[in-house]
Design an enzyme around this catalytic site. Structure first.
Site, mmCIF file in Angstrom:
data_model
loop_
_atom_site.group_PDB
_atom_site.id
_atom_site.type_symbol
_atom_site.label_atom_id
_atom_site.label_comp_id
_atom_site.label_asym_id
_atom_site.label_seq_id
_atom_site.Cartn_x
_atom_site.Cartn_y
_atom_site.Cartn_z
ATOM 1 N N LYS A 131 0.829 -1.202 0.000
ATOM 2 C CA LYS A 131 0.000 0.000 0.000
ATOM 3 C C LYS A 131 0.865 1.255 0.000
ATOM 4 C CE LYS A 131 -2.395 0.494 3.872
ATOM 5 N NZ LYS A 131 -3.197 0.117 5.074
ATOM 6 N N SER A 206 -8.089 0.130 5.046
ATOM 7 C CA SER A 206 -7.366 1.054 4.189
ATOM 8 C C SER A 206 -6.479 0.390 3.136
ATOM 9 C CB SER A 206 -6.495 1.972 5.060
ATOM 10 O OG SER A 206 -5.541 1.211 5.795
ATOM 11 N N SER A 230 -7.952 -2.931 8.581
ATOM 12 C CA SER A 230 -7.456 -2.432 7.297
ATOM 13 C C SER A 230 -6.839 -3.480 6.381
ATOM 14 C CB SER A 230 -6.428 -1.316 7.531
ATOM 15 O OG SER A 230 -7.040 -0.212 8.135
#
Length: 525
Positions: A131, A206, A230
Site C-alpha cells: 500500500k 485502508s 485495514s
C-alpha cells in the site's frame, strides 16, 4: 420488564433493514449497471497469474518458469485492468523489476546461487505490491494526500526490506484512503478504487488497493497494515485471505511514518494473498527475530485437536443485523469443524462487545500519531473550515476525512469505562481460548456495499476492529460468493502469539470450501 428492550431492538433492526435496502437501491441506480474486472488476455497468462506465491517461487527455482516472464505478465495485467480498478498509485515499475528478474534468471541458469542462499530466498523472483502508505525507497509516498502528490520515500519500510531480502520483487504501490483512516479506499488525489467483482462496490480500506490488485491477479501477493480491520476488510470485500498478526509481531518502521519503536499500538503489518498456503511462509519472513521462537510458525498444528468456539453477533445496535447468507457461512463452518473434530463448536458469550465501537474510538486517541496533523501533512486543520471548503467544492480532502476531523470535536469516551471494558473482554476471550482454542467470528453482517454507502452507515467495521482493540491475531478467510456475486467470508481468531492456529484453520477452510473465487470467468483451452 424485558418487553421494552426487546421491542427497541426489533425497531432498530427494522430501521437497519429498511435503510440498507434504500441505500442499495439508490446507490445501485446512481452507479449504473453491474460490471466486473476483465479476464485474462490469454490462457498462458492465466496459467502464470493464478498460481500461488509459493508455487511461483518453486517454479522459478526449478527452472519451470522464468521470473522475467512472471514479472512481465503481472505488469501487463496491471496496465490492462488498472483502468477499471484504479488501484495503483505508483507503478508498475516495469523496467527496474524486469531488470531484477532477468538478473535472477541468469544467476539461476548459471548455478550461481548456493543451496544455502536459496534457502534464505524463499520468494526469489516473485512479484509483490504494498500500500502507498508503506515506504518503498524512491517511490511515491502520498498517503492519499494532494499535498504529498510529489513526495517520495527515502528508504524501504522494514516489512518491504524483509520481503526484498527474501528475493521478492516490488512492482507497484496501491491506493489508500487519506492517511489510512477510512473503510473505503478513496481520496482526492487518486480517486476511488473499484471492487473486481462489481466495479460499483467498495474494496474496503485502508489496504483496499492491495485487495483489488491481489484478487484481480495483478500481483503475486501484497503487504497491508491493519489498525481497525485495514487488512481484513479489503480481504473480505475482495474475496482473498488476509492476516492481522499478534500485536507487535512485525516491525512497523516505515509504515505510515511509524518508527517501529511504538509501544501499545493497535496497528500491525501483515500478508494479503489469494491462497491460504502463502500466509505462513510470508509471515516467517516478516516476523521479528525475537518473536520467531514465540510464534513457532514452523510447529505443526493438528486442526482436528483444536477447541472451537463461535459468537453469533457483536451485539452492537449501531451495526446492521447479520443477514441470512452470512449466517449460513457461520453454520457451514461450524458443521464442517464439528465433522472434522467429532466435537461441538461451542457458543461463546464475550462481555462488553456491545461497546466495541466506543472501545476502538477511545484506543485510537491513545495512538502515537495525530490524525489531524497527518491529514494536514504536519499542519493542524480546522474541521469547520475544511467542511465549509468541501461544501464549496474547494477542499483537498474527501468527505470521509472530514468526518474524522469532526469526530475529534465530539465528546470523548469515558476512559475508566472503556479501559475496564477492554480489560474484561480481553481477559474473558484469552481464558476461553487458552493455548489450543480458536474463535470463529463473522467478518461483517453483509457483503461489500456500493461506493459511498459507508458515508451513511459505517460501524459494521466493528466486527474487525474488536481484535485490534484486543491485540489478538485474526485471519480473514473467503467463503464463496453470495447471491449478488460478492465474496462472503469468516474470521478465525486465536490467542496472543498463536497465529499459527489461525493460519492452519484458514488452510483447512480453504481445502474444504475452495478459498478465493476468481472475479471473472477463467479461460479454457
Amino acid at each position: 420488564m424485558a418487553f421494552w428492550p426487546v421491542l427497541l431492538d426489533a425497531l432498530i433492526t427494522l430501521i437497519h433493514i429498511i435503510t440498507d435496502r434504500i441505500l442499495e437501491f439508490a446507490l445501485g441506480w446512481y452507479l449504473g449497471p453491474h460490471k466486473r474486472v476483465a479476464t485474462f488476455a490469454t490462457v498462458d497468462q492465466q496459467v502464470i497469474l493464478t498460481k500461488s506465491a509459493v508455487e511461483l517461487a518453486t517454479a522459478i527455482r526449478t527452472g519451470k518458469l522464468k521470473s522475467y516472464d512472471i514479472v512481465k505478465a503481472y505488469c501487463e495485467r496491471i496496465n490492462i485492468v488498472n483502468r477499471e480498478l484504479n488501484a495503483v498509485v505508483d507503478g508498475p515499475f516495469e523496467t527496474e523489476a524486469l531488470e531484477e528478474a532477468r538478473a535472477i534468471d541468469e544467476r539461476l541458469a548459471s548455478g550461481q546461487y548456493s543451496d544455502e542462499e536459496l534457502l534464505s530466498l524463499p520468494f526469489l523472483g516473485v512479484p509483490f505490491t504494498t500500500k502507498d502508505s508503506t515506504s518503498v525507497a524512491g517511490k511515491r509516498l502520498t498517503l492519499g494526500l494532494v499535498a504529498r502528490k510529489d513526495m517520495r520515500s527515502k528508504e524501504d519500510a522494514e516489512c518491504v526490506r524483509l520481503m526484498k531480502k527474501s528475493g521478492a520483487i516490488i512492482i507497484a504501490t496501491s491506493n489508500v484512503p487519506e492517511v489510512n483512516k477510512w473503510i473505503e479506499s478513496r481520496n482526492m488525489l487518486i480517486g476511488g478504487t473499484n471492487n473486481p467483482y462489481d466495479l460499483r462496490r467498495s474494496v474496503g480500506g485502508s489496504s483496499g488497493g492491495e485487495g483489488a490488485l491481489i484478487s484481480a491477479c495483478c500481483t503475486g501477493f501484497g503487504l497491508g497494515t491493519d489498525i481497525g480491520g485495514s487488512i481484513r476488510i479489503p480481504a473480505f470485500n475482495c474475496g482473498i485471505f488476509g492476516h492481522k498478526p499478534t500485536s507487535g509481531a512485525i516491525n512497523m518502521a516505515g509504515c505510515t511514518f511509524r518508527t517501529g519503536k511504538e509501544l501499545n499500538t493497535m496497528v500491525c503489518a501483515g500478508p494479503m494473498t489469494r491462497f491460504a498456503t502463502d500466509l505462513r511462509p510470508i509471515m516467517k519472513v516478516l516476523v521479528e527475530p525475537s518473536l520467531q521462537s514465540v510464534l513457532q510458525l514452523d510447529k505443526e498444528v493438528d486442526v482436528k485437536k483444536l477447541r472451537y468456539f463461535y459468537v453469533p453477533s457483536l451485539g452492537m445496535r449501531q451495526c446492521n443485523p447479520i443477514n441470512r447468507e452470512t449466517e449460513r457461512v457461520m453454520y457451514n463452518v461450524r458443521k464442517h469443524l464439528e465433522q472434522l473434530t467429532g466435537q461441538d463448536v461451542h457458543l461463546a458469550k464475550l462481555p462488553e462487545t456491545k461497546l466495541t465501537g466506543k472501545m476502538w474510538r477511545y484506543w485510537m486517541t491513545q495512538e502515537p500519531a495525530s490524525f489531524n496533523q497527518l491529514l494536514g501533512n504536519g499542519v493542524q486543520l480546522n474541521p469547520f473550515v475544511e467542511l465549509f471548503k468541501k461544501l464549496l467544492g474547494q477542499s483537498e480532502f474527501s468527505m470521509a476525512a472530514i468526518y474524522s476531523l469532526i469526530d475529534s470535536l465530539l465528546p470523548k469516551e469515558n476512559e475508566k469505562l472503556i479501559r475496564s471494558a477492554t480489560k474484561k473482554c480481553k481477559a474473558a476471550l484469552q481464558e476461553l481460548l487458552g493455548e489450543n482454542g480458536v474463535l470463529i467470528f463473522h467478518s461483517s453482517p453483509r457483503t461489500a456495499p456500493f461506493h459511498y454507502y459507508p458515508l451513511f452507515k459505517f460501524l459494521d467495521f466493528s466486527y474487525f476492529s474488536l481484535f485490534n482493540v484486543l491485540g489478538l491475531p485474526a485471519t480473514q478467510v473467503p467463503m464463496g460468493l453470495d447471491s449478488k456475486g460478492m465474496p462472503l467470508g469468516i474470521q478465525v481468531v486465536s490467542n496472543l502469539n498463536n497465529d499459527r492456529l489461525c493460519l492452519a484453520v484458514a488452510e483447512e477452510l480453504e481445502r474444504a470450501f475452495g478459498g478465493w473465487v476468481p472475479p471473472f470467468p477463467l479461460k479454457t483451452k
